[in-house]
Design a protein around this motif. Structure first.
Motif, mmCIF file in Angstrom:
data_model
loop_
_atom_site.group_PDB
_atom_site.id
_atom_site.type_symbol
_atom_site.label_atom_id
_atom_site.label_comp_id
_atom_site.label_asym_id
_atom_site.label_seq_id
_atom_site.Cartn_x
_atom_site.Cartn_y
_atom_site.Cartn_z
ATOM 1 N N ASN A 65 0.819 -1.215 0.000
ATOM 2 C CA ASN A 65 0.000 0.000 0.000
ATOM 3 C C ASN A 65 0.854 1.268 0.000
ATOM 4 O OD1 ASN A 65 -2.942 -0.956 0.395
ATOM 5 N ND2 ASN A 65 -1.783 -2.142 1.901
ATOM 6 N N MET A 66 1.954 1.228 0.731
ATOM 7 C CA MET A 66 2.846 2.387 0.783
ATOM 8 C C MET A 66 3.599 2.542 -0.538
ATOM 9 S SD MET A 66 1.982 3.290 3.745
ATOM 10 C CE MET A 66 3.096 4.637 4.100
ATOM 11 N N ARG A 67 3.918 1.420 -1.152
ATOM 12 C CA ARG A 67 4.555 1.487 -2.478
ATOM 13 C C ARG A 67 3.612 2.136 -3.489
ATOM 14 N NH1 ARG A 67 9.292 -1.093 -2.085
ATOM 15 N NH2 ARG A 67 9.461 -2.989 -0.809
ATOM 16 N N LEU A 68 2.311 1.830 -3.362
ATOM 17 C CA LEU A 68 1.315 2.433 -4.252
ATOM 18 C C LEU A 68 1.250 3.943 -4.062
ATOM 19 C CD1 LEU A 68 -1.081 2.135 -6.268
ATOM 20 C CD2 LEU A 68 -2.566 1.815 -4.277
ATOM 21 N N LEU A 69 1.260 4.399 -2.817
ATOM 22 C CA LEU A 69 1.249 5.834 -2.541
ATOM 23 C C LEU A 69 2.467 6.521 -3.164
ATOM 24 C CD1 LEU A 69 0.150 6.035 1.215
ATOM 25 C CD2 LEU A 69 -1.218 6.623 -0.789
ATOM 26 N N ALA A 70 3.631 5.932 -2.939
ATOM 27 C CA ALA A 70 4.873 6.523 -3.459
ATOM 28 C C ALA A 70 4.878 6.537 -4.984
ATOM 29 C CB ALA A 70 6.081 5.751 -2.931
ATOM 30 N N TRP A 71 4.234 5.560 -5.594
ATOM 31 C CA TRP A 71 4.171 5.485 -7.059
ATOM 32 C C TRP A 71 3.227 6.540 -7.617
ATOM 33 C CZ3 TRP A 71 -0.067 2.943 -9.958
ATOM 34 C CH2 TRP A 71 0.170 2.913 -11.340
ATOM 35 N N ARG A 72 2.108 6.797 -6.901
ATOM 36 C CA ARG A 72 1.081 7.709 -7.420
ATOM 37 C C ARG A 72 1.354 9.173 -7.103
ATOM 38 N NH1 ARG A 72 -2.354 7.450 -11.085
ATOM 39 N NH2 ARG A 72 -4.128 8.299 -9.947
ATOM 40 N N ILE A 73 2.062 9.461 -6.020
ATOM 41 C CA ILE A 73 2.344 10.860 -5.658
ATOM 42 C C ILE A 73 3.612 11.299 -6.386
ATOM 43 C CG2 ILE A 73 2.860 12.455 -3.764
ATOM 44 C CD1 ILE A 73 1.294 10.550 -1.919
ATOM 45 N N PRO A 74 3.529 12.347 -7.215
ATOM 46 C CA PRO A 74 4.641 12.685 -8.117
ATOM 47 C C PRO A 74 5.969 12.980 -7.420
ATOM 48 C CG PRO A 74 2.641 13.893 -8.712
ATOM 49 C CD PRO A 74 2.368 13.225 -7.407
ATOM 50 N N ASN A 75 5.939 13.777 -6.355
ATOM 51 C CA ASN A 75 7.173 14.278 -5.746
ATOM 52 C C ASN A 75 7.423 13.556 -4.420
ATOM 53 O OD1 ASN A 75 9.419 15.835 -5.373
ATOM 54 N ND2 ASN A 75 8.333 17.735 -4.991
ATOM 55 N N SER A 76 7.523 12.214 -4.483
ATOM 56 C CA SER A 76 7.580 11.445 -3.239
ATOM 57 C C SER A 76 8.791 10.520 -3.194
ATOM 58 C CB SER A 76 6.304 10.605 -3.080
ATOM 59 O OG SER A 76 6.233 9.622 -4.094
ATOM 60 N N GLU A 77 9.126 10.114 -1.980
ATOM 61 C CA GLU A 77 10.174 9.107 -1.764
ATOM 62 C C GLU A 77 9.686 8.127 -0.712
ATOM 63 O OE1 GLU A 77 13.485 10.710 1.018
ATOM 64 O OE2 GLU A 77 12.782 12.505 -0.048
ATOM 65 N N LEU A 78 10.065 6.862 -0.845
ATOM 66 C CA LEU A 78 9.628 5.816 0.078
ATOM 67 C C LEU A 78 10.786 5.392 0.966
ATOM 68 C CD1 LEU A 78 7.573 3.612 1.020
ATOM 69 C CD2 LEU A 78 8.456 2.170 -0.830
ATOM 70 N N HIS A 79 10.510 5.292 2.266
ATOM 71 C CA HIS A 79 11.519 4.829 3.217
ATOM 72 C C HIS A 79 10.907 3.685 4.030
ATOM 73 C CE1 HIS A 79 15.426 6.093 5.094
ATOM 74 N NE2 HIS A 79 15.046 5.095 5.871
ATOM 75 N N VAL A 80 11.503 2.500 3.955
ATOM 76 C CA VAL A 80 10.982 1.325 4.662
ATOM 77 C C VAL A 80 11.757 1.123 5.963
ATOM 78 C CG1 VAL A 80 10.499 -1.151 4.540
ATOM 79 C CG2 VAL A 80 10.311 0.267 2.466
ATOM 80 N N ILE A 81 10.995 0.980 7.055
ATOM 81 C CA ILE A 81 11.571 0.827 8.391
ATOM 82 C C ILE A 81 11.465 -0.632 8.826
ATOM 83 C CG2 ILE A 81 11.486 1.654 10.785
ATOM 84 C CD1 ILE A 81 12.013 3.882 8.752
ATOM 85 N N ASP A 82 12.491 -1.122 9.469
ATOM 86 C CA ASP A 82 12.510 -2.501 9.969
ATOM 87 C C ASP A 82 11.706 -2.580 11.264
ATOM 88 O OD1 ASP A 82 13.111 -5.111 10.619
ATOM 89 O OD2 ASP A 82 15.085 -4.642 11.437
ATOM 90 N N ASP A 83 10.379 -2.546 11.136
ATOM 91 C CA ASP A 83 9.510 -2.585 12.313
ATOM 92 C C ASP A 83 8.063 -2.759 11.853
ATOM 93 O OD1 ASP A 83 8.641 -2.516 14.945
ATOM 94 O OD2 ASP A 83 9.809 -0.759 15.466
ATOM 95 N N GLY A 84 7.123 -2.592 12.809
ATOM 96 C CA GLY A 84 5.714 -2.809 12.527
ATOM 97 C C GLY A 84 4.946 -1.524 12.307
ATOM 98 N N HIS A 85 3.650 -1.546 12.650
ATOM 99 C CA HIS A 85 2.738 -0.452 12.343
ATOM 100 C C HIS A 85 3.073 0.826 13.103
ATOM 101 C CE1 HIS A 85 -0.993 1.189 10.786
ATOM 102 N NE2 HIS A 85 -1.371 1.538 12.013
ATOM 103 N N LEU A 86 3.535 0.702 14.339
ATOM 104 C CA LEU A 86 3.762 1.894 15.173
ATOM 105 C C LEU A 86 5.240 2.264 15.256
ATOM 106 C CD1 LEU A 86 1.233 1.327 18.115
ATOM 107 C CD2 LEU A 86 0.937 2.653 16.023
ATOM 108 N N PHE A 87 5.941 2.187 14.124
ATOM 109 C CA PHE A 87 7.384 2.465 14.134
ATOM 110 C C PHE A 87 7.709 3.899 14.546
ATOM 111 C CE2 PHE A 87 5.909 3.004 9.716
ATOM 112 C CZ PHE A 87 6.304 4.319 9.460
#
Length: 286
Positions: A228-250
């Protein structure tokens, strides 16, 4: 040293809102926090304390949560975004940066879309585009459909590893600490929040969000799968994705690691292109 929060209860259109401001030094654009479903503002304070103390931070309890009153009829996300803008007017803020967590991430998207002049930068944490999202496991979603974990803290401790994932799977003390900060606004307020997002989606206008956007996701998030977060980053033009090694409340469990990433993003100023004029051709004298 970080200054203490200044709490105020304000009234807008007959709605009582509990607000908290952590003062800064005025050199940076203030940060407005949109919290998760059922979550009172105390739950994000460990994250706020990990941020640069010079950054001014605004948090509030949405209607029906914590110290804010429960409305007689529910808001939808556009109405809540308008209420947030009016709250900023009341508190005398112009432009802010916005961060939205989970349910609050949907509200942050709406705010950035509806009030682009008020929102300089956008941070979306553990959230989705709404109705079109790839859902988590049915059992996890069923737990989220009920306010029981906020009304009955012992139940919240029991299910925390399954619904939040990440560090909550490994450290039972985290769930106890989290439950101790919960201030329930009652069942109706929670159901009103569920209603706000019923059928809502941003997928058809995400491409219109022009703010620089930092999308942050946990790689072990039972509620909002990473896709879902990859989808957001793909659809929002000026965005960057950062994945954290943790769960929902990181934002809370990994506050010390996440805060520098967010501060770096907020402090970056996109340089405008400098157009160098062409030198004038040499004139000949004859």
């Amino acid at each position: 040293m970080s200054l203490p929060f200044v709490f105020r209860t304000i009234e807008l259109d007959g709605q009582t809102l509990r607000t908290a401001v952590r003062p800064g030094n005025g050199t940076m654009t203030p940060l407005l926090i949109f919290n998760g479903i059922g979550a009172n503002l105390e739950l994000v304070m460990p994250f706020v304390r990990a941020l640069d103390p010079d950054l001014e931070v605004i948090a509030f309890d949405v209607p029906g949560v914590g110290g804010s009153s429960t409305p007689s009829t529910p808001y939808r996300f556009p109405g809540l975004a308008k209420l947030a803008a009016r709250m900023l007017d009341y508190l005398d803020y112009g432009q802010v940066n916005a961060i939205g967590v989970s349910w609050g991430g949907a509200l942050a998207q709406q705010f950035a879309h509806d009030y682009p002049e008020r929102c300089k930068k956008l941070i979306l944490a553990a959230t989705s585009a709404g109705a079109v999202m790839i859902p988590g496991k049915p059992k996890v979603l069923w737990c989220m459909a009920s306010p029981r974990r906020y009304v009955q803290p012992s139940y919240g401790v029991q299910i925390a590893p399954e619904i939040y994932g990440g560090a909550f799977r490994r450290d039972p003390k985290l769930a106890l600490a989290h439950a101790s900060k919960v201030r329930s606004g009652g069942k109706m307020g929670y159901y009103w929040q569920l209603f706000a997002g019923l059928g809502w989606t941003s997928i058809h206008w995400l491409h219109k969000i022009r703010q620089p956007t930092l999308v942050m996701a946990g790689d072990d998030d039972p509620l909002i799968p990473l896709v879902n977060m990859r989808l957001l980053a793909w659809r929002i033009p000026n965005s960057e994705l950062h994945v954290i090694d943790d769960g929902h409340l990181f934002l809370v469990t990994r506050a010390e690691a996440v805060a520098p990433i967010i501060m770096k993003f907020l402090e970056e100023e996109r340089q405008r292109a400098i157009m160098h004029p062409q030198p004038a051709p040499a004139r000949t004298i004859g």
